[in-house]
Write a protein that holds these residues in place. Sequence first.
Motif, PDB file in Angstrom:
ATOM      1  N   GLU A 114       0.817  -1.219   0.000  1.00  0.00           N
ATOM      2  CA  GLU A 114       0.000   0.000   0.000  1.00  0.00           C
ATOM      3  C   GLU A 114       0.849   1.267   0.000  1.00  0.00           C
ATOM      4  O   GLU A 114       0.315   2.374  -0.012  1.00  0.00           O
ATOM      5  N   GLY A 115       2.160   1.116   0.046  1.00  0.00           N
ATOM      6  CA  GLY A 115       3.050   2.274   0.025  1.00  0.00           C
ATOM      7  C   GLY A 115       3.199   2.956   1.373  1.00  0.00           C
ATOM      8  O   GLY A 115       3.636   4.103   1.438  1.00  0.00           O
ATOM      9  N   LEU A 116       2.865   2.242   2.457  1.00  0.00           N
ATOM     10  CA  LEU A 116       2.978   2.833   3.792  1.00  0.00           C
ATOM     11  C   LEU A 116       4.369   2.665   4.386  1.00  0.00           C
ATOM     12  O   LEU A 116       4.799   3.480   5.203  1.00  0.00           O
ATOM     13  N   ILE A 117       5.046   1.599   3.985  1.00  0.00           N
ATOM     14  CA  ILE A 117       6.403   1.351   4.466  1.00  0.00           C
ATOM     15  C   ILE A 117       7.237   0.847   3.294  1.00  0.00           C
ATOM     16  O   ILE A 117       6.700   0.437   2.262  1.00  0.00           O
ATOM     17  N   PHE A 118       8.542   0.850   3.503  1.00  0.00           N
ATOM     18  CA  PHE A 118       9.471   0.304   2.524  1.00  0.00           C
ATOM     19  C   PHE A 118      10.264  -0.781   3.221  1.00  0.00           C
ATOM     20  O   PHE A 118      10.866  -0.543   4.274  1.00  0.00           O
ATOM     21  N   ILE A 119      10.235  -2.010   2.671  1.00  0.00           N
ATOM     22  CA  ILE A 119      10.991  -3.120   3.237  1.00  0.00           C
ATOM     23  C   ILE A 119      12.231  -3.330   2.379  1.00  0.00           C
ATOM     24  O   ILE A 119      12.133  -3.597   1.183  1.00  0.00           O
ATOM     25  N   ASP A 120      13.382  -3.202   2.999  1.00  0.00           N
ATOM     26  CA  ASP A 120      14.666  -3.375   2.316  1.00  0.00           C
ATOM     27  C   ASP A 120      15.387  -4.551   2.971  1.00  0.00           C
ATOM     28  O   ASP A 120      16.110  -4.380   3.953  1.00  0.00           O
ATOM     29  N   GLU A 121      15.143  -5.760   2.448  1.00  0.00           N
ATOM     30  CA  GLU A 121      15.737  -6.954   3.047  1.00  0.00           C
ATOM     31  C   GLU A 121      17.255  -6.968   2.905  1.00  0.00           C
ATOM     32  O   GLU A 121      17.939  -7.480   3.788  1.00  0.00           O
ATOM     33  N   LYS A 122      17.771  -6.423   1.830  1.00  0.00           N
ATOM     34  CA  LYS A 122      19.226  -6.392   1.626  1.00  0.00           C
ATOM     35  C   LYS A 122      19.922  -5.639   2.758  1.00  0.00           C
ATOM     36  O   LYS A 122      20.973  -6.051   3.241  1.00  0.00           O
ATOM     37  N   ASN A 123      19.335  -4.528   3.179  1.00  0.00           N
ATOM     38  CA  ASN A 123      19.930  -3.705   4.235  1.00  0.00           C
ATOM     39  C   ASN A 123      19.265  -3.903   5.589  1.00  0.00           C
ATOM     40  O   ASN A 123      19.534  -3.156   6.532  1.00  0.00           O
ATOM     41  N   ASP A 124      18.378  -4.909   5.682  1.00  0.00           N
ATOM     42  CA  ASP A 124      17.710  -5.256   6.927  1.00  0.00           C
ATOM     43  C   ASP A 124      17.005  -4.048   7.550  1.00  0.00           C
ATOM     44  O   ASP A 124      17.224  -3.695   8.703  1.00  0.00           O
ATOM     45  N   ALA A 125      16.149  -3.426   6.737  1.00  0.00           N
ATOM     46  CA  ALA A 125      15.480  -2.214   7.210  1.00  0.00           C
ATOM     47  C   ALA A 125      14.011  -2.192   6.802  1.00  0.00           C
ATOM     48  O   ALA A 125      13.649  -2.631   5.716  1.00  0.00           O
ATOM     49  N   ILE A 126      13.202  -1.683   7.708  1.00  0.00           N
ATOM     50  CA  ILE A 126      11.798  -1.386   7.433  1.00  0.00           C
ATOM     51  C   ILE A 126      11.625   0.086   7.747  1.00  0.00           C
ATOM     52  O   ILE A 126      11.844   0.521   8.876  1.00  0.00           O
TER      53      ILE A 126
END
Length: 83
Positions: A27-39
Amino acid sequence: MQPNSYIEYVKTKEPRMWASLEGAAKEGLIFIDEKNDAITATNRLLLTYPALHEIINYLVGEWKAEQAKTIGFDHIKSLLEAQ
């Protein structure tokens, strides 16, 4: 993905929350970046769902506490083994 990563923690310890986070990412509320281990929260999340932002922060706190216990245990173990 690293075995002690934040995202791995959420996936394994809080699978229902992970499903919610994936939905929020779609829904564009968060960004999940698994490579950098970040939400990361988007401005849209902060404006429309502040409670979800608080939950994400709570999960980070739980993960940090678990990491501190593990790191502390490993440190004590290495000190005892060195003697």
